[in-house]
Structure formats: C-alpha cells, structure tokens
Design an enzyme around this catalytic site. Sequence first.
Site, PDB file in Angstrom:
ATOM      1  CB  CYS A   5      -0.967  -0.034   1.177  1.00  0.00           C
ATOM      2  SG  CYS A   5      -0.181  -0.240   2.778  1.00  0.00           S
ATOM      3  NE  ARG A  62      -3.638   2.410   2.691  1.00  0.00           N
ATOM      4  CZ  ARG A  62      -3.702   3.377   1.766  1.00  0.00           C
ATOM      5  NH1 ARG A  62      -4.865   3.687   1.229  1.00  0.00           N
ATOM      6  NH2 ARG A  62      -2.623   4.019   1.380  1.00  0.00           N
TER       7      ARG A  62
END
Lengths: 290, 150
Positions: A247, A252
Amino acid sequence: MSASDIASRGYAKPEILVSTEWLADNLKNPNIRIVESNEDPLLYPSGHIPGAVEVDWTTDLNDQVRRDYLGREGFEKLAARIGITPDTTVIFYGDKNNWWATYAFWVFQLFGHTNAKVLDGGRLKWEKEGRELTREVPTYPATTYSAPERNDKRIRAFRDEVLRHVEARLPLVDVRSPAEYTGEKLHMDGYPNEGALRGGHIPGAQSVPWARAINPENGTFLAADALRAIYEGEKGLKPSDDVIAYCRIGERSSHTWFVLSYLLGYQKVRNYDGSWTEWGNLVGVPIEKP
Amino acid sequence: MTDDYNSLPPKLAELVADFSTITDRAERTEMLIHYADQFQEVPASVATRPFPEANHVDYCESEAYVWAVPQNDGGLRFYFAVENPQGLSAKAMAAILDQTISGLPAAELTAIPGEIVRTIFGREISMGKGQGLMGIVMKVQHLARQYAQG
C-alpha cells in the site's frame, strides 16, 4: 455474531478469529491478553475493552531511528510491558476494520508469536453492540519473554525482492484506493509532496482496495466465498501463488496479507512494507500507469 | 512549527500556543479528547447525506467534510462532518477550528498553515494521520479563499 458463525464462513483457519461474544465471556481469562492497536491515537484513552493494553504502531512497533520494525530486544521489552509470554494468546483489535490490529498482528508474526488472534469486527462491532468500554488503563506484572531474532523472510518483502517478483511476472496486490493506484492522487493539493515523487502502481499489480474484504456495517470479515470471488474470481489469484501485497507504508496491506494467509489459506503471501513511499521514490524502478 | 503564531487569528493563535507548551502525551490526549467530545455535526439545514464530493476532505481517512456559509455580518461560518464514528482526531480538529476561526471574515482565513496540526497533535503524529488532519485545515483555507475572492 457468534463463534459458530465464524466457523460457518468457510475460512482456511477459522480459529484465527474470535467473536465479540467470545471475548466478552473471556475478559478475565488469564491466558489471553487483549491488545488494542489503532490508527487514531485518541481512541484507546477515550475508552477501550476492559483489560486491553495499547500497542501503538508508531512508538511501540517501529524502530525510532531507522525505518524498520523493532528488533528482538525491543520486542522482548514490549512483550514484558504488556505482560505476555510465548504461551499467552494475544487478541488484537482496533479501529478502521482492524487495519492497525492486523498490522500489529503481522509484526508479532515477525517474531513468531503464533498464539495470536484477531477480534472479528474489531472496535466497531464491539461498540455497536453496546459492550463495555473503560478508560481504566490496566497494568500487568512484567514478564520475561525470550524472543527469537526477527524473521523477515517468510512474510515480509523488500524492494529488491519486489523488483525480481515484477520481472518474474508474479502476482502483486495493490490495496490502496483506486485513485492512488492510477496515480491520479499522489499528495495533498496545496501541500508539499510528502508521499512519493511519482504516482501509479508496481507493474503487474492488481488493484483490490483492502477494505473490500470487510462488511462495512459491522467491520467483520466477508465469508470465504465472497473473498474468493474478489481475489480469485475477479483477479485470478490462486492459493498456491507467491503473492506480494503493498500500500503506502505497509499497514493496509498487512490487512490483505491477513485475509489471504489466514482466511483463504494462501501459503506464500508477503507484505511489502516499503510500499509506495519507497517504490514511488526509488530511482530506476518501473512504474505503471493505466 | 515555529513560535510565530501572530499571523493566526487570535483565538486559534492562543490555542496553538497552549498546545505548543504541552510535553506530556497523556495531557495532550486528554485535551484533544475534550475537544472531540465537543464536536458538533453539520446541521441538516446546511447539508444532508449523501454529502457532496465538493465538501469532502482529501486524504482524511475519517471521511471528513467541510462547509462554509457566509453570515450576514460578513463572517464565514464553517460546519463539519466526520463520517467515521471512531475518527476522534478528525472530530477534535473540526471542533478546534469551529471554536477558534468559524465566523471570522474569509480574508483572515486564507493563510492558515497546515503545520498547526503538528503543534496541536504533537510531532509524533503519523504522516498519514497528519496529512488527513492537514486536509481539514486546507479545506477550510480553500473555501475561505473562494469566498475572499468573491
């Protein structure tokens, strides 16, 4: 949602999740330690699950000098502070659909703390169900934890490995927003560029925003069939694939790493924590824009 | 941020100066939670869901929105929404701006530096979080500039 509901969702390792119901019944269980890990540092002090300790990703999980995670000694100190031994089952939960909880979970796996689980639905579900929160910060007797050296090999990818992965045309999952994937958004308008010099994505990466794995109403993970429809039906991944997720800084993508590894049972998934803040600034690496 | 708060509107300058003296993380957290508790969402008379994209704050993970409504006295009143119920930092930032600069003339609000976020929330705030909160300040500034230009 009950534990049996989790069992019925078809996950490869359903035991990796606990339900809010189970946790509420186990708040006094001496064999577990509840760990809250949030994106928003104000949340834990504003109220948390009784008995939960906070692990802050900035101050607890990152090395304060080099861009890296804490080392063996640091992890041992952290474990001592939160009063766990290798036998303690650590239950992670947090805000943002457990995004930071899975990040902390991932860092704990770098040190082989496999007695670890995630609260399905995280903080959102616990709050929505009106369950107890407290502002009382617990203290536990310090433990002695003998940790192994951090093992980055199995679940962490570095930039040179990512480059070889790209050259070998192996699958990557870009879990950022579609606008970040296309390179349309790179940094905040009117503010110095803090993110990356160039926008786009790593060549060959498929776009699957991380939160697609979540039921937005209560933060629980989608059932295995629904997850497979996304990662396999739409994107053509297979459980036997060698997959790298990334990410912007690797938080994430630790969520997607968790989903692929534990809920769908993929054998070789690595999180590229250098992610776009490294790749988008590297000299000489290829970047793709649609 | 340097200690040059003079360019800020007085109430905001005072608040930023207060936060700049805090060295204890717990004390800072308490103050921020206190502001977050005072957050008031945009009234239905100004906006209803689904909120327009034009009012959306870029980079704020808590789905923040900002509206500016000119007042009869020439001031510009700001309203905020934070869709993530757990977005306490965004709510604190919005409440701080609401209490310190809302209602001032637009021309006084066109140069509020995003850097105040780091003074208020502490330098240890993560890059992503800092960007999101600065996004709220930038949105206020952007709307103020639109009105200041007429």
